[in-house]
Design an enzyme around this catalytic site. Structure first.
Site, short mmCIF file in Angstrom:
data_model
loop_
_atom_site.label_atom_id
_atom_site.label_comp_id
_atom_site.label_asym_id
_atom_site.label_seq_id
_atom_site.Cartn_x
_atom_site.Cartn_y
_atom_site.Cartn_z
CG ASP A 182 -5.16 -11.84 -3.93
OD1 ASP A 182 -4.25 -11.28 -4.59
OD2 ASP A 182 -4.94 -12.34 -2.81
CD GLU A 209 0.35 -9.32 -1.81
OE1 GLU A 209 1.27 -8.82 -1.15
OE2 GLU A 209 -0.85 -8.99 -1.66
#
Length: 389
Positions: free
Chosen positions: A87, A148
């Site tokens: 991400d 994350e």
């Protein structure tokens, strides 16, 4: 063998650049599961081509896409766990606004540094090891998560479980300029302080009110003073304050958000004790406080086993004529979680770059070949100590 690794990696530089353009041009913000899954499919397909089994996990209530892969059966322990995140912090449409580009010796684009480049360093290092036959003597696990950048809430337990089943962890966050890797990170967390008072007309009868915003101001000063006496490496900063609705009303509600960093595990308890004590020390009569939050990411502390692992990197870099160094940083990564499990962890194995989370983020293209060479060489050195399979 080092010469052969260098030749193989250098000959595939164009492939790496094509891969980097492909991944960077996929919008994959933390709230875009489709984009994250697209990144996972690209990586999973390539890993399967070199003998890995891969699986797209959907973790947590939101079904966060996470890629798990390995070159051995699930029961086997991993010699190395490759860790990274798919991400980015940039919203849907960012790629259309500023797609992947190359300007001189740098590449730019959403997530090019943090951490699409690192994911590809991991992939190309494994493809290099496959080409050399090294993976026959090495058990490697891959965990690439999709949350994350928002705290890894869904994937934390998944990461910790795989870390406990690994002898060492390589984290592919960006490498700092000058080939500075990360061996220690501060732990991080946050607190929310909420004040509840009594509203009143600010002009006609302010004495009937209890000003929640004023109480938050007192608490902000108390937190600033805490920094003066906090353990070395600890910091607490009020970052957001909200309160009040209209200028002529004494506010009955106000809140403050606080960013906290700690350098050592033993400092977590004193920090949390300080914040939890704040409701007992109010300053404005009639106002009550509540505190929530904590230090969610433990510090990443380098111990003798992590330093031993780092020495292997230094030794291999020396044979390449590459000058590397290790640093400590205040930023967090998923390496905090693996290190806290007692697993030797080296971070910053992605491409050399800077300005993460900014629109001028970049990577240095000259770092591609040496970084893949270094990681493949370290893995090869570890494999030499393993018995043949």
């Amino acid at each position: 063998m080092t010469v052969e690794i260098n030749t193989f990696v250098a000959d595939r530089l164009d492939t790496f650049m094509d891969d980097l353009e492909t991944l960077v041009n996929i919008d994959s913000s933390s709230d875009n599961p489709a984009g994250i899954a697209a990144v996972a499919r690209f990586l999973g397909k390539r890993l399967e081509a070199i003998g890995f089994s891969s699986r797209l996990e959907k973790l947590g209530g939101r079904g966060v896409p996470c890629l798990q892969a390995q070159n051995r059966p699930p029961a086997d322990r991993f010699d190395i766990l490759f860790l990274g995140h798919m991400d980015t912090v940039f919203p849907q449409g960012e790629v259309d606004a500023r797609p992947f580009a190359v300007d001189g010796g740098r590449a730019t684009g959403p997530g090019v540094c943090d951490m699409k480049g690192g994911l590809l360093v991991a992939l190309h290092a494994l493809e290099t090891l496959h080409h050399r036959g090294v993976l026959e003597h090495l058990a490697v696990g891959v965990c690439f998560n999709g949350d994350e950048e928002v705290g890894s809430e869904a994937s934390r337990g998944w990461i910790e479980t795989h870390a406990r089943n690994s002898d060492r962890v390589f984290v592919f966050e960006p490498c700092r300029p000058g080939f500075r890797f990360v061996l220690a990170r501060k732990g991080g967390g946050g607190f929310r302080i909420a004040a509840r008072g009594v509203s009143a007309h600010a002009g006609a009868e302010p004495e009937k009110g209890a000003n929640a915003a004023l109480e938050i101001a007192h608490q902000a000063i108390a937190i600033a003073r805490f920094n003066d006496q906090a353990p070395e490496g600890t910091s607490a900063h009020v970052t957001v304050i909200r309160g009040g609705e209209k200028t002529n009303i004494i506010p009955d509600e106000a809140q403050a958000s606080v960013d906290v960093r700690v350098a050592r595990k033993i400092d977590v308890a004193p920090v949390e004790a300080f914040f939890n004590s704040l409701p007992a020390h109010t300053h404005v009569p009639g106002v009550t406080l509540s505190v929530s939050g904590g230090v969610g990411r433990p510090p990443m502390e380098s111990d003798h086993r992590a330093l031993q692992l780092w020495r292997q990197f230094e030794a291999e870099a020396a044979t390449m004529g590459l000058d590397i160094a290790c640093i400590s940083t205040g930023g967090c990564s998923d390496g905090n979680f693996t290190s806290a499990q007692g697993v030797p962890t080296v971070d910053g194995m992605g491409l050399v770059g800077a300005n993460a989370h900014r629109r001028d983020e970049y990577v240095e293209l000259s770092s591609i070949v040496p970084q893949i060479r270094l990681i493949a060489s370290v893995c090869q050195a570890i494999a030499r100590r393993n018995p043949p399979v």
